[in-house]
Design a protein around this motif. Structure first.
Motif, PDB file in Angstrom:
ATOM      1  N   VAL A 351      25.933  39.510  41.452  1.00 40.22           N
ATOM      2  CA  VAL A 351      25.191  39.633  42.705  1.00 40.22           C
ATOM      3  C   VAL A 351      25.591  38.567  43.728  1.00 40.22           C
ATOM      4  O   VAL A 351      25.272  38.702  44.912  1.00 40.22           O
ATOM      5  CB  VAL A 351      23.664  39.572  42.455  1.00 40.22           C
ATOM      6  N   PHE A 352      26.299  37.528  43.298  1.00 41.59           N
ATOM      7  CA  PHE A 352      26.765  36.490  44.216  1.00 41.59           C
ATOM      8  C   PHE A 352      28.202  36.733  44.676  1.00 41.59           C
ATOM      9  O   PHE A 352      28.785  35.898  45.373  1.00 41.59           O
ATOM     10  CB  PHE A 352      26.662  35.111  43.549  1.00 41.59           C
ATOM     11  N   GLY A 353      28.770  37.861  44.264  1.00 39.65           N
ATOM     12  CA  GLY A 353      30.134  38.189  44.669  1.00 39.65           C
ATOM     13  C   GLY A 353      31.209  37.499  43.867  1.00 39.65           C
ATOM     14  O   GLY A 353      32.391  37.567  44.228  1.00 39.65           O
ATOM     15  N   LYS A 354      30.835  36.852  42.783  1.00 37.88           N
ATOM     16  CA  LYS A 354      31.800  36.205  41.894  1.00 37.88           C
ATOM     17  C   LYS A 354      31.947  37.046  40.623  1.00 37.88           C
ATOM     18  O   LYS A 354      31.120  37.930  40.342  1.00 37.88           O
ATOM     19  CB  LYS A 354      31.313  34.798  41.525  1.00 37.88           C
ATOM     20  N   LEU A 355      32.967  36.740  39.849  1.00 36.64           N
ATOM     21  CA  LEU A 355      33.221  37.509  38.638  1.00 36.64           C
ATOM     22  C   LEU A 355      32.133  37.294  37.590  1.00 36.64           C
ATOM     23  O   LEU A 355      31.670  36.166  37.369  1.00 36.64           O
ATOM     24  CB  LEU A 355      34.575  37.120  38.046  1.00 36.64           C
ATOM     25  N   ASP A 356      31.750  38.377  36.953  1.00 34.51           N
ATOM     26  CA  ASP A 356      30.889  38.320  35.770  1.00 34.51           C
ATOM     27  C   ASP A 356      31.785  37.967  34.595  1.00 34.51           C
ATOM     28  O   ASP A 356      32.689  38.730  34.231  1.00 34.51           O
ATOM     29  CB  ASP A 356      30.223  39.680  35.560  1.00 34.51           C
ATOM     30  N   VAL A 357      31.548  36.812  33.987  1.00 36.36           N
ATOM     31  CA  VAL A 357      32.450  36.321  32.934  1.00 36.36           C
ATOM     32  C   VAL A 357      32.488  37.252  31.725  1.00 36.36           C
ATOM     33  O   VAL A 357      33.447  37.240  30.951  1.00 36.36           O
ATOM     34  CB  VAL A 357      32.043  34.901  32.488  1.00 36.36           C
ATOM     35  N   ARG A 358      31.462  38.098  31.570  1.00 36.01           N
ATOM     36  CA  ARG A 358      31.434  39.024  30.434  1.00 36.01           C
ATOM     37  C   ARG A 358      32.330  40.233  30.671  1.00 36.01           C
ATOM     38  O   ARG A 358      32.692  40.946  29.733  1.00 36.01           O
ATOM     39  CB  ARG A 358      30.004  39.498  30.174  1.00 36.01           C
ATOM     40  N   GLU A 363      42.852  36.282  32.975  1.00 38.63           N
ATOM     41  CA  GLU A 363      43.725  36.191  34.151  1.00 38.63           C
ATOM     42  C   GLU A 363      42.911  36.291  35.436  1.00 38.63           C
ATOM     43  O   GLU A 363      43.151  35.543  36.399  1.00 38.63           O
ATOM     44  CB  GLU A 363      44.778  37.303  34.108  1.00 38.63           C
ATOM     45  N   GLU A 364      41.956  37.200  35.471  1.00 38.09           N
ATOM     46  CA  GLU A 364      41.122  37.365  36.670  1.00 38.09           C
ATOM     47  C   GLU A 364      40.263  36.127  36.909  1.00 38.09           C
ATOM     48  O   GLU A 364      40.100  35.684  38.051  1.00 38.09           O
ATOM     49  CB  GLU A 364      40.242  38.604  36.520  1.00 38.09           C
ATOM     50  N   LEU A 365      39.713  35.571  35.841  1.00 37.27           N
ATOM     51  CA  LEU A 365      38.890  34.365  35.973  1.00 37.27           C
ATOM     52  C   LEU A 365      39.722  33.191  36.466  1.00 37.27           C
ATOM     53  O   LEU A 365      39.268  32.401  37.305  1.00 37.27           O
ATOM     54  CB  LEU A 365      38.229  34.036  34.634  1.00 37.27           C
TER      55      LEU A 365
END
Length: 471
Positions: A351-358, A363-365
């Motif tokens: 919801v904050f526009g950042k990646l969900d680590v799950r 590579e994306e992180l």
């Protein structure tokens, strides 16, 4: 004696007057004669039959010149990413397509100062401003797929007889684009896979939009006279045209890559090419127009109709049939519909526009870490929508000397400040940068790595691209 002098003065004035009329006549009949003026064209027009024959005959050479520019700059082959796709499934083009100068690598370039790159002439040509497909005249130019579908649905012909669109289809946004609404996220793509036009908008949206929004959509789909598309003899369609609709370029509220020229500056040779931005997320934007920084979408809608569609020339607009929209109803209706165009889903973002680590890959992180850290992208492109609603000047001219590119002057002063684009939904809207000079996300990373001097490693570049595909 005095009377003889007066006689000779009168004769000289008359000859001067004839010479001026002759020059005006030549310039009217031959647009290639340069005139330094704030006005792009004379109100007096060339005979249409003559114009049609002349510019139709010139069209192959116009195309050859522009395609030579593109082929010298880029690898234009069709190499798509096997996994990354746009919202409705079109594959993204992958890899760096900008060609390097002979004998230099990206790493070597990144180690040089802007002054050294400029002195040695080593800035890749694909990082220079990209000229309009017909820079001497400009105007709207549409991809062929848009032309064919609009003609099939509505009978309108957006085909110009003097120029064709230049960038190959595989580098352009998917067509038709998906359309999402902030008011009805439960419906997903409300276009149902169709190009929305005056022929089908009512059956698609009746019962979904309120009456004001429905009227706004109708107006956005209604063609109005434009510089090259009108009913006068000064047009670039074979037959008189009812004009162009807003959503002819912003197809389904997104973009089809159609191009134009900025109307803000003169002479013609310094007017830079402009990409069609997506209208998705208009509700969170606070600046409109790449350099004009209009403050509301209502201002922008009114300005485009009154001036930009006619190269910022109200004299020509009156001649060709400008349609003045009423702000209290029509413009507000159009704006209300634009304000509910949503971004495509981004299932890996929280919801904050950042990646969900799950949900994200390593590579994306790592790419997200580079984006907000070493890469400096997040300084301007702030989450959750990845814009700061400001303008910035990259001063790309630090890296090259002033030059002419197929009729476009790339001046020593550069392009000036440009608004920060929204990066949400980025994968759906290639090519990139305000003049479409960057074909892929990989090109974009190499460009900013050089311009900002961030010295990213090869792995950091790859991961940064992987992150941007999640937006």
């Amino acid at each position: 004696m005095f009377s003889k002098s007066r006689k000779w003065i009168g004769l000289a004035i008359a000859l001067l007057f004839v010479a001026v009329l002759s020059l005006k006549s030549q310039n009217s009949a031959n647009p290639s004669v340069p005139i330094k003026s704030s006005y792009q064209f004379s109100v007096a027009e060339e005979d249409f039959a003559s114009l049609f024959r002349r510019t139709s005959a010139e069209k192959p050479e116009v195309r050859n010149l522009q395609m030579n520019v593109l082929s010298e700059r880029y690898d234009l082959s069709d190499r798509s990413d096997p996994t990354a796709k746009m919202s409705r499934g079109k594959p993204l083009q992958t890899g760096v397509r900008v060609k390097l100068p002979a004998g230099v690598t990206w790493e070597q370039l990144a180690a040089m100062s802007p002054e050294e790159i400029r002195a040695k002439g080593l800035l890749p040509a694909g990082f220079l401003p990209l000229s309009h497909p017909k820079n001497a005249e400009g105007g709207m130019v549409f991809p062929q797929f848009e032309i064919e579908e609009i003609k099939a649905q509505t009978g309108r012909d957006l085909q110009r007889f003097d120029v064709d669109f230049d960038i190959p289809d595989h580098f352009l946004p998917e067509f038709p684009a998906a359309m999402y609404l902030t008011t009805r996220p439960d419906l997903g793509d409300v276009s149902q896979g169709k190009l929305v036009t005056t022929s089908n908008y009512y059956e698609l949206f009746n019962g979904i939009l309120n009456p004001k929004q429905l009227e706004g959509l109708r107006l956005l789909l209604t063609p109005f006279a434009q510089q090259q598309f009108n009913e006068t003899a000064d047009r670039r369609t074979e037959h008189p045209s009812t004009g162009v609709a807003c959503l002819d370029c912003h197809q389904n509220g997104s973009t089809n890559g159609a191009t134009h020229q900025a109307g803000d500056v003169r002479p013609q040779e310094v007017r830079h090419r402009i990409d069609t931005p997506a209208l998705r997320g208009v509700n969170i934007q606070r600046l409109f127009g790449s350099q004009r920084a209009l403050k509301t979408v209502e201002d922008f809608t009114e300005f485009e109709q009154r001036a930009a569609y006619f190269d910022g020339d109200p004299v020509i607009a009156t001649k060709k049939g400008v349609n003045i929209l009423e702000r209290g109803s029509q413009i507000h209706d159009m704006a209300e519909f634009q304000e509910i165009l949503d971004f495509p889903p981004a299932p890996k973002l929280n919801v904050f526009g950042k990646l969900d680590v799950r949900k994200a890959t390593p590579e994306e992180l790592h790419g997200q870490e580079v984006f907000f850290g070493k890469g400096q992208c997040g300084v301007c492109h702030q989450a959750p929508y990845y814009t700061d609603n400001l303008m910035h000047n990259l001063h790309v001219e630090r890296f090259y000397n002033a030059q002419v590119i197929n009729g476009l002057i790339a001046p020593s002063g550069g392009d000036g400040p440009i608004k920060t684009p929204v990066l949400r939904g980025l994968k759906d809207t290639p090519p990139y940068f305000h003049d479409e000079r960057l074909m892929t996300l990989d090109d974009t990373v190499e460009f900013f790595n050089l311009i900002l001097g961030t010295k990213l490693t090869a792995q950091e570049k790859r991961d940064l691209v992987a992150f941007m595909k999640t937006l």
